[in-house]
Scaffold this motif. Structure first.
Motif, PDB file in Angstrom:
ATOM      1  N   PRO A   1       0.809  -1.209   0.000  1.00  0.00           N
ATOM      2  CA  PRO A   1       0.000   0.000   0.000  1.00  0.00           C
ATOM      3  C   PRO A   1       0.852   1.273   0.000  1.00  0.00           C
ATOM      4  O   PRO A   1       1.991   1.261   0.447  1.00  0.00           O
ATOM      5  CB  PRO A   1      -0.792  -0.105   1.310  1.00  0.00           C
ATOM      6  CG  PRO A   1       0.093  -0.894   2.213  1.00  0.00           C
ATOM      7  CD  PRO A   1       0.826  -1.873   1.314  1.00  0.00           C
TER       8      PRO A   1
ATOM      9  N   THR B   1       0.873   4.794   1.656  1.00  0.00           N
ATOM     10  CA  THR B   1       0.296   5.430   2.836  1.00  0.00           C
ATOM     11  C   THR B   1       0.731   6.890   2.889  1.00  0.00           C
ATOM     12  O   THR B   1       1.943   7.170   2.870  1.00  0.00           O
ATOM     13  CB  THR B   1       0.738   4.708   4.114  1.00  0.00           C
ATOM     14  OG1 THR B   1       0.375   3.330   4.016  1.00  0.00           O
ATOM     15  CG2 THR B   1       0.064   5.306   5.335  1.00  0.00           C
TER      16      THR B   1
ATOM     17  N   SER C   1      -8.850   7.371  -0.417  1.00  0.00           N
ATOM     18  CA  SER C   1      -8.414   6.030  -0.031  1.00  0.00           C
ATOM     19  C   SER C   1      -9.198   4.994  -0.831  1.00  0.00           C
ATOM     20  O   SER C   1     -10.438   4.948  -0.787  1.00  0.00           O
ATOM     21  CB  SER C   1      -8.635   5.804   1.470  1.00  0.00           C
ATOM     22  OG  SER C   1      -7.852   6.697   2.225  1.00  0.00           O
TER      23      SER C   1
ATOM     24  N   ARG D   1      -3.080  -0.106  -3.566  1.00  0.00           N
ATOM     25  CA  ARG D   1      -3.956   0.411  -2.506  1.00  0.00           C
ATOM     26  C   ARG D   1      -3.378   1.707  -1.957  1.00  0.00           C
ATOM     27  O   ARG D   1      -2.188   1.776  -1.615  1.00  0.00           O
ATOM     28  CB  ARG D   1      -4.097  -0.602  -1.382  1.00  0.00           C
ATOM     29  CG  ARG D   1      -5.010  -0.132  -0.244  1.00  0.00           C
ATOM     30  CD  ARG D   1      -5.219  -1.223   0.801  1.00  0.00           C
ATOM     31  NE  ARG D   1      -5.858  -2.391   0.221  1.00  0.00           N
ATOM     32  CZ  ARG D   1      -7.158  -2.508   0.035  1.00  0.00           C
ATOM     33  NH1 ARG D   1      -7.966  -1.519   0.373  1.00  0.00           N
ATOM     34  NH2 ARG D   1      -7.660  -3.610  -0.478  1.00  0.00           N
TER      35      ARG D   1
ATOM     36  N   GLN E   1      -3.828   4.510   1.061  1.00  0.00           N
ATOM     37  CA  GLN E   1      -4.436   4.815   2.352  1.00  0.00           C
ATOM     38  C   GLN E   1      -4.016   6.229   2.737  1.00  0.00           C
ATOM     39  O   GLN E   1      -2.825   6.525   2.805  1.00  0.00           O
ATOM     40  CB  GLN E   1      -3.973   3.808   3.409  1.00  0.00           C
ATOM     41  CG  GLN E   1      -4.394   2.376   3.114  1.00  0.00           C
ATOM     42  CD  GLN E   1      -3.802   1.365   4.078  1.00  0.00           C
ATOM     43  OE1 GLN E   1      -2.674   1.518   4.526  1.00  0.00           O
ATOM     44  NE2 GLN E   1      -4.563   0.326   4.394  1.00  0.00           N
TER      45      GLN E   1
ATOM     46  N   PHE F   1      -4.369   9.182   5.613  1.00  0.00           N
ATOM     47  CA  PHE F   1      -4.719   9.406   7.008  1.00  0.00           C
ATOM     48  C   PHE F   1      -4.826  10.894   7.294  1.00  0.00           C
ATOM     49  O   PHE F   1      -4.094  11.695   6.716  1.00  0.00           O
ATOM     50  CB  PHE F   1      -3.682   8.752   7.927  1.00  0.00           C
ATOM     51  CG  PHE F   1      -3.681   7.262   7.854  1.00  0.00           C
ATOM     52  CD1 PHE F   1      -2.777   6.593   7.019  1.00  0.00           C
ATOM     53  CD2 PHE F   1      -4.569   6.517   8.591  1.00  0.00           C
ATOM     54  CE1 PHE F   1      -2.785   5.203   6.935  1.00  0.00           C
ATOM     55  CE2 PHE F   1      -4.579   5.133   8.510  1.00  0.00           C
ATOM     56  CZ  PHE F   1      -3.690   4.475   7.685  1.00  0.00           C
TER      57      PHE F   1
END
Lengths: 113, 117
Positions: free
Chosen positions: A10, A12, A85, A108, A110, A112
């Motif tokens: 992923p 991030t 996301s 993927r 993600q 935050f």
């Protein structure tokens, strides 16, 4: 044969960070290139496309430029949001049958707060 | 209501059982597709159909069959399910003719998660 290679995830990031997801392709002829996005629990939906060299596809702040010389179609966004996301798929169309798509493995993302 | 509807959304079955996944669409598209999604492998094409009388194998058709009952309906069957057919299955549609401005734009259902024990 025709194929698409994406960076593994992923990925991030914090909100408002810059995003790049790399995509390179191998193809005979002149395929069209696509980015599809899959939000959690949903099917894929088209994010953007480019049909010839040097075309730039854009949508929802995302951009990708069809680079024939480097056989690439990297996805970029200047400032990501938590709502971005998702899993992102690079794809190319079979030059002999433009509605047959060949997908990469997906990356993927993600984000935050 | 969704334009591309898949049923069932989730199914758990046992090895050797026959399973049918159904897809219906209200978009009026001629072209329909079945893909499977596996972690790390992306989406792979199982079968596609460009009209009711046209059925074509994709890259991983072994162990699967399809039926195009009408323009709006395209079903996928596993005659004797095996555990490595555990995956998320997607139906998709596209507008024809190929090569037009909408070419390559597929419209996906929400997926059918199949588990074969």
């Amino acid at each position: 044969g025709n194929s698409v290679t994406q960076m593994e995830g992923p990925v991030t990031l914090s909100e408002e960070a810059f995003l790049t997801i790399n995509c390179t392709y191998t193809a005979t002829g002149y395929p069209s290139l696509f980015w599809y996005v899959q939000y959690p629990g949903e099917g894929l939906q088209l994010l953007l496309k480019a049909t010839k060299a040097d075309d730039k596809g854009s949508n929802k702040g995302f951009e990708a430029t069809y680079r024939k010389e480097t056989t690439s179609f990297h996805l970029e966004k200047g400032s990501v949001q938590v709502s971005d996301s998702a899993v992102y798929f690079c794809a190319l169309s079979d030059p002999g049958n433009t509605d047959k798509l060949i997908f990469g493995t997906g990356t993927r993302l993600q984000v935050f707060p | 209501d969704a334009d591309v509807t898949q049923t069932p959304r989730n199914r758990i079955t046992k090895t050797g059982k026959r399973i049918m996944l159904e897809c219906s669409q209200t978009k009026g598209h001629d072209r329909m597709y079945w893909y499977r999604q596996d972690p790390g492998l992306g989406l792979r094409l199982i079968y596609y159909s460009f009209d009711v009388k046209d059925i074509n194998k994709g890259e991983i058709s072994d162990g699967y069959s399809v039926s195009r009952q009408a323009q709006a309906k395209f079903s996928l069957s596993l005659e004797s399910a095996i555990p490595n057919q555990t995956a998320l299955y997607f139906c998709a549609t596209s507008v024809s003719p190929s090569g037009g401005p909408r070419s390559g734009e597929l419209f996906f259902g929400e997926g059918s998660r199949l588990t074969v024990l």
